[in-house]
Write a protein that holds these residues in place. Structure first.
Motif, PDB file in Angstrom:
ATOM      1  N   ILE A  70     -57.629  23.847 -27.596  1.00  0.00           N
ATOM      2  CA  ILE A  70     -58.539  24.960 -27.307  1.00  0.00           C
ATOM      3  C   ILE A  70     -57.799  26.182 -26.765  1.00  0.00           C
ATOM      4  O   ILE A  70     -57.880  27.272 -27.332  1.00  0.00           O
ATOM      5  CB  ILE A  70     -59.642  24.529 -26.317  1.00  0.00           C
ATOM      6  CG1 ILE A  70     -60.339  23.251 -26.820  1.00  0.00           C
ATOM      7  CG2 ILE A  70     -60.655  25.658 -26.136  1.00  0.00           C
ATOM      8  CD1 ILE A  70     -61.013  23.388 -28.169  1.00  0.00           C
ATOM      9  N   ILE A  71     -57.069  26.029 -25.659  1.00  0.00           N
ATOM     10  CA  ILE A  71     -56.343  27.156 -25.071  1.00  0.00           C
ATOM     11  C   ILE A  71     -54.965  26.698 -24.598  1.00  0.00           C
ATOM     12  O   ILE A  71     -54.716  25.503 -24.433  1.00  0.00           O
ATOM     13  CB  ILE A  71     -57.102  27.776 -23.870  1.00  0.00           C
ATOM     14  CG1 ILE A  71     -57.209  26.768 -22.713  1.00  0.00           C
ATOM     15  CG2 ILE A  71     -58.461  28.300 -24.283  1.00  0.00           C
ATOM     16  CD1 ILE A  71     -57.752  27.382 -21.422  1.00  0.00           C
ATOM     17  N   VAL A 111     -66.114  24.572 -23.069  1.00  0.00           N
ATOM     18  CA  VAL A 111     -65.277  25.263 -24.061  1.00  0.00           C
ATOM     19  C   VAL A 111     -65.498  26.766 -23.979  1.00  0.00           C
ATOM     20  O   VAL A 111     -64.541  27.556 -24.045  1.00  0.00           O
ATOM     21  CB  VAL A 111     -65.560  24.733 -25.475  1.00  0.00           C
ATOM     22  CG1 VAL A 111     -64.817  25.564 -26.521  1.00  0.00           C
ATOM     23  CG2 VAL A 111     -65.154  23.267 -25.589  1.00  0.00           C
ATOM     24  N   GLY A 112     -66.739  27.197 -23.824  1.00  0.00           N
ATOM     25  CA  GLY A 112     -67.004  28.623 -23.664  1.00  0.00           C
ATOM     26  C   GLY A 112     -66.292  29.186 -22.447  1.00  0.00           C
ATOM     27  O   GLY A 112     -65.718  30.278 -22.498  1.00  0.00           O
ATOM     28  N   ALA A 117     -62.193  32.550 -19.961  1.00  0.00           N
ATOM     29  CA  ALA A 117     -61.164  32.732 -18.929  1.00  0.00           C
ATOM     30  C   ALA A 117     -59.802  33.005 -19.550  1.00  0.00           C
ATOM     31  O   ALA A 117     -59.026  33.826 -19.039  1.00  0.00           O
ATOM     32  CB  ALA A 117     -61.105  31.490 -18.042  1.00  0.00           C
ATOM     33  N   ALA A 118     -59.500  32.335 -20.668  1.00  0.00           N
ATOM     34  CA  ALA A 118     -58.210  32.555 -21.332  1.00  0.00           C
ATOM     35  C   ALA A 118     -58.110  33.972 -21.882  1.00  0.00           C
ATOM     36  O   ALA A 118     -57.062  34.617 -21.794  1.00  0.00           O
ATOM     37  CB  ALA A 118     -58.010  31.538 -22.447  1.00  0.00           C
ATOM     38  N   TRP A 127     -57.420  29.713 -31.927  1.00  0.00           N
ATOM     39  CA  TRP A 127     -58.640  29.937 -32.701  1.00  0.00           C
ATOM     40  C   TRP A 127     -58.795  28.924 -33.826  1.00  0.00           C
ATOM     41  O   TRP A 127     -59.918  28.522 -34.161  1.00  0.00           O
ATOM     42  CB  TRP A 127     -58.660  31.360 -33.248  1.00  0.00           C
ATOM     43  CG  TRP A 127     -58.788  32.391 -32.167  1.00  0.00           C
ATOM     44  CD1 TRP A 127     -57.850  33.294 -31.769  1.00  0.00           C
ATOM     45  CD2 TRP A 127     -59.929  32.608 -31.324  1.00  0.00           C
ATOM     46  NE1 TRP A 127     -58.320  34.059 -30.735  1.00  0.00           N
ATOM     47  CE2 TRP A 127     -59.593  33.671 -30.438  1.00  0.00           C
ATOM     48  CE3 TRP A 127     -61.189  32.007 -31.235  1.00  0.00           C
ATOM     49  CZ2 TRP A 127     -60.483  34.140 -29.475  1.00  0.00           C
ATOM     50  CZ3 TRP A 127     -62.079  32.484 -30.272  1.00  0.00           C
ATOM     51  CH2 TRP A 127     -61.725  33.530 -29.412  1.00  0.00           C
ATOM     52  N   GLY A 128     -57.679  28.498 -34.405  1.00  0.00           N
ATOM     53  CA  GLY A 128     -57.769  27.459 -35.430  1.00  0.00           C
ATOM     54  C   GLY A 128     -58.283  26.160 -34.849  1.00  0.00           C
ATOM     55  O   GLY A 128     -59.132  25.481 -35.441  1.00  0.00           O
TER      56      GLY A 128
END
Length: 331
Positions: A70-71, A111-112, A117-118, A127-128
């Motif tokens: 995710i990040i 996840v949001g 925050a990222a 993003w992938g």
């Protein structure tokens, strides 16, 4: 293991998130068995707590997805600030949804929050990974929930069309003891791992470990936190799902529980995708209801729920970005 204050704050925030996740998701875990009167509320909660606890120890694929896909926060204190802000935003949304009695997704809130925050920091968003590990499962799981709930209920109607309603209800009340346990097990498989994933990401961010292996203490703490949340009930949301949206009888309850158990087991153990058990269960309830007639569902209530779903990711992203800004301003 002694943790420095900033890392300890993130771990504690993660456990609070797990507790609110359990508080929030207790509703959909027990709603079908309680609403159909297959189980008493006390027995249903006890069963959900035990099976959530067991499910938390049965896999780690979802945790790795949350931690890796995710990040990528920056190393050190800024990375911890990102994770702390993401958790704070997710907790705030979970409590708001619980107060409103709306079945929102704790997974989507997390996840949001991570993405928001990222984006507010120097970290990066994959993003992938967000697309393949979050957006696609976010869309697919509720659709499968509706489809499986519909098909299982349709099969029950066909198989037992010449059986008396009393006999059908009695049989499926017994069957729900098994299907409700399977649903709670699947919920533990999915949701406890999300907390584990973010704690491990925090440990990697500060150099405490360099792999995504789950330490035993992380698994135990996450499992206990989500189980304690489940033990509190979540009656506000259960009234929305079990009374306001549709009438749930034992056959419908079994259809929903069987459908969601299959989906959560597959996504946790095979796909390793973090799905929303709340969305999947709600959609399965609608699918089981429409197998008899469309009018069985109170569509106005369902539309309100869907609108709340759509708000979750952008709302938690904004909340978490604001929390990150405050944290960096203060510290």
């Amino acid at each position: 293991m002694l943790l420095e204050p900033a890392l300890l704050a993130v771990v504690m925030a993660a456990l609070v998130f797990a507790f609110t996740n359990g508080l929030h998701d207790a509703a959909h875990t027990i709603v079908t068995s309680v609403a159909s009167r297959a189980l008493t509320p006390r027995i249903a909660i006890l069963l959900a707590v035990l099976m959530n606890l067991l499910g938390a120890f049965l896999g780690e694929g979802v945790a790795r997805t949350i931690g890796q896909n995710i990040i990528s926060p920056t190393e050190g204190g800024d990375g911890l600030a990102v994770l702390f802000a993401a958790l704070c935003g997710a907790v705030a949304w979970n409590l708001f949804a619980w107060y409103r009695g709306m079945p929102s997704s704790a997974s989507h809130a997390l996840v949001g929050g991570m993405v928001g925050a990222a984006l507010a920091s120097a970290g990066s968003v994959h993003w992938g990974g967000v697309a393949t590990s979050f957006l696609i499962p976010m869309l697919v799981a509720p659709l499968l929930g509706w489809l499986f709930g519909y098909l299982i209920m349709l099969a029950i109607l066909w198989l037992f069309q010449h059986t008396s309603p009393r006999s059908v209800n009695r049989g499926f009340k017994l069957a729900q003891s098994v299907s409700a346990a399977a649903l709670a097990l699947g919920n533990g498989l999915q949701d406890a791992q999300k907390t584990m994933g973010i704690v491990v990401l925090a440990l990697i961010t500060v150099g405490r470990q360099d792999t995504y292996h789950l330490p035993d203490w992380v698994v135990v703490c996450s499992a206990v936190a989500i189980s304690l949340g489940t033990a509190t009930g979540g009656w506000r949301i259960m009234r929305t799902l079990g009374r306001r949206m549709i009438h749930i009888d034992p056959a419908r309850g079994f259809s929903v529980e069987a459908a969601v158990s299959i989906i959560m087991g597959f996504t946790a153990l095979v796909w390793y995708a973090p799905i929303s058990s709340t969305h999947t269960t709600t959609s399965a309830i609608v699918g089981a209801g429409t197998a008899r007639k469309l009018a069985a569902v109170r569509w106005g209530v369902f539309v309100n729920i869907v609108c709340f779903w759509l708000l979750t990711v952008p709302a938690t992203a904004v909340l978490s970005a604001c929390v990150y800004g405050l944290v960096r301003l203060v510290f």
